[in-house]
Design a protein around this motif. Structure first.
Motif, PDB file in Angstrom:
ATOM      1  N   SER A   1      47.878 -71.996 -27.099  1.00 47.91           N
ATOM      2  CA  SER A   1      48.555 -70.710 -26.961  1.00 47.91           C
ATOM      3  C   SER A   1      48.550 -70.234 -25.513  1.00 47.91           C
ATOM      4  O   SER A   1      49.562 -69.719 -25.011  1.00 47.91           O
TER       5      SER A   1
ATOM      6  N   VAL B   1      48.913 -63.953 -26.514  1.00 49.57           N
ATOM      7  CA  VAL B   1      47.958 -64.866 -27.145  1.00 49.57           C
ATOM      8  C   VAL B   1      47.290 -64.187 -28.343  1.00 49.57           C
ATOM      9  O   VAL B   1      47.070 -64.815 -29.382  1.00 49.57           O
TER      10      VAL B   1
ATOM     11  N   ASP C   1      49.336 -64.531 -31.315  1.00 46.96           N
ATOM     12  CA  ASP C   1      49.235 -65.870 -31.901  1.00 46.96           C
ATOM     13  C   ASP C   1      47.946 -66.053 -32.693  1.00 46.96           C
ATOM     14  O   ASP C   1      47.918 -66.785 -33.693  1.00 46.96           O
TER      15      ASP C   1
END
Length: 271
Positions: free
Chosen positions: A121, A179, A182
């Motif tokens: 990521s 991030v 994610d």
């Protein structure tokens, strides 16, 4: 997260700060030393002297090897290593002096799957946002076991380049948010000048100071915590929110002067 106002070091009532304090804890980079650099002699002298007066902790987002090269290798002969508590990678690892060497007391590592997802990521989002350096100074992503760290310019980038890269924290915060989207089950936060750190949720400097308080059987409020990143997006701020006696500095020069004040106050208490 609660909003906490953290005073600058020169606005603090040092007598009140030290009254009842049981530990003085420090961030590392830009608090005790410049990024990746060892403590200067004046800081090493104050830090070492402080360990003879009160337990001292270092709570850093960096890996253990950096705590060694920046802090413990710089201690004076008179330092009381038994009074030192080393908590690298935001407190996910904990080291104490056993009389001969620094012994790891615990480590709380991420799973292999989570570390792989975090690395993927970070790289994907950094490239998408145009902040993946083609010519970094060293590793851009470091697997520290308990923490994955992205350094936009590389781990070994010059301090001046790091400090100039993202003075408003916008780049780091944007990457951290992407991030985090994610990896909602992990904690993603802006770290140092160019870094984003990923660890298990609930693992930040608030975790570190609570663990330290538990280990020493004291209240979190009995910990003085000194750091430079005390803004709400900073990685020192959670220690303030946890209830420590938080103090903001702008760099090691401030910390030297604050240490002088704390040392004088502690000596007066003993005397």
């Amino acid at each position: 997260m609660a909003v906490v106002s953290v005073p600058m070091w020169n606005d603090v009532d040092v007598d009140a700060l030290c009254s009842g304090a049981r530990v003085v804890a420090f961030d590392l980079d830009n608090t005790l030393a410049r990024s990746k650099k060892p403590m200067k002699d004046d800081m090493a002298e104050r830090f070492s002297l402080l360990t003879t007066l009160i337990p001292v902790a270092v709570v850093s987002g960096g890996k253990y090897a950096l705590v060694t090269s920046q802090i413990t290798d710089c201690l004076t002969a008179g330092a009381n290593r038994f009074h030192l508590h080393l908590m690298p990678t935001s407190g996910t690892r904990y080291y104490r002096w056993d009389g001969r060497d620094w012994e790891q007391v615990f480590a709380r590592d991420l799973s292999d799957e989570d570390r792989a997802k975090a690395i993927e990521s970070l790289e994907r989002n950094a490239k998408a946002q145009g902040i993946w350096s083609d010519a970094p100074w060293g590793e851009r992503i470091e697997d520290r076991g308990s923490q994955i760290t992205f350094s936009a310019l590389g781990q070994n980038a010059p301090v001046e380049a790091k400090e100039a890269w993202d003075p408003t924290n916008e780049k780091k915060n944007r990457l951290a948010q992407a991030v985090a989207d994610d990896l909602p089950h992990l904690a993603v936060r802006s770290g140092g000048s160019t870094s984003v750190d990923i660890s298990a949720r609930g693992i930040d400097k608030s975790f570190a100071v609570r663990e330290l308080a538990r280990i020493l059987d004291i209240d979190v409020h009995q910990i003085i915590f000194v750091g430079d990143r005390m803004d709400p997006d900073g990685n020192d701020y959670p220690a303030a929110v946890a209830g420590t006696r938080a103090v903001r500095v702008t760099g090691p020069a401030d910390t030297v002067m604050l240490c002088d004040d704390i040392i004088e106050c502690l000596r007066a208490q003993v005397g």
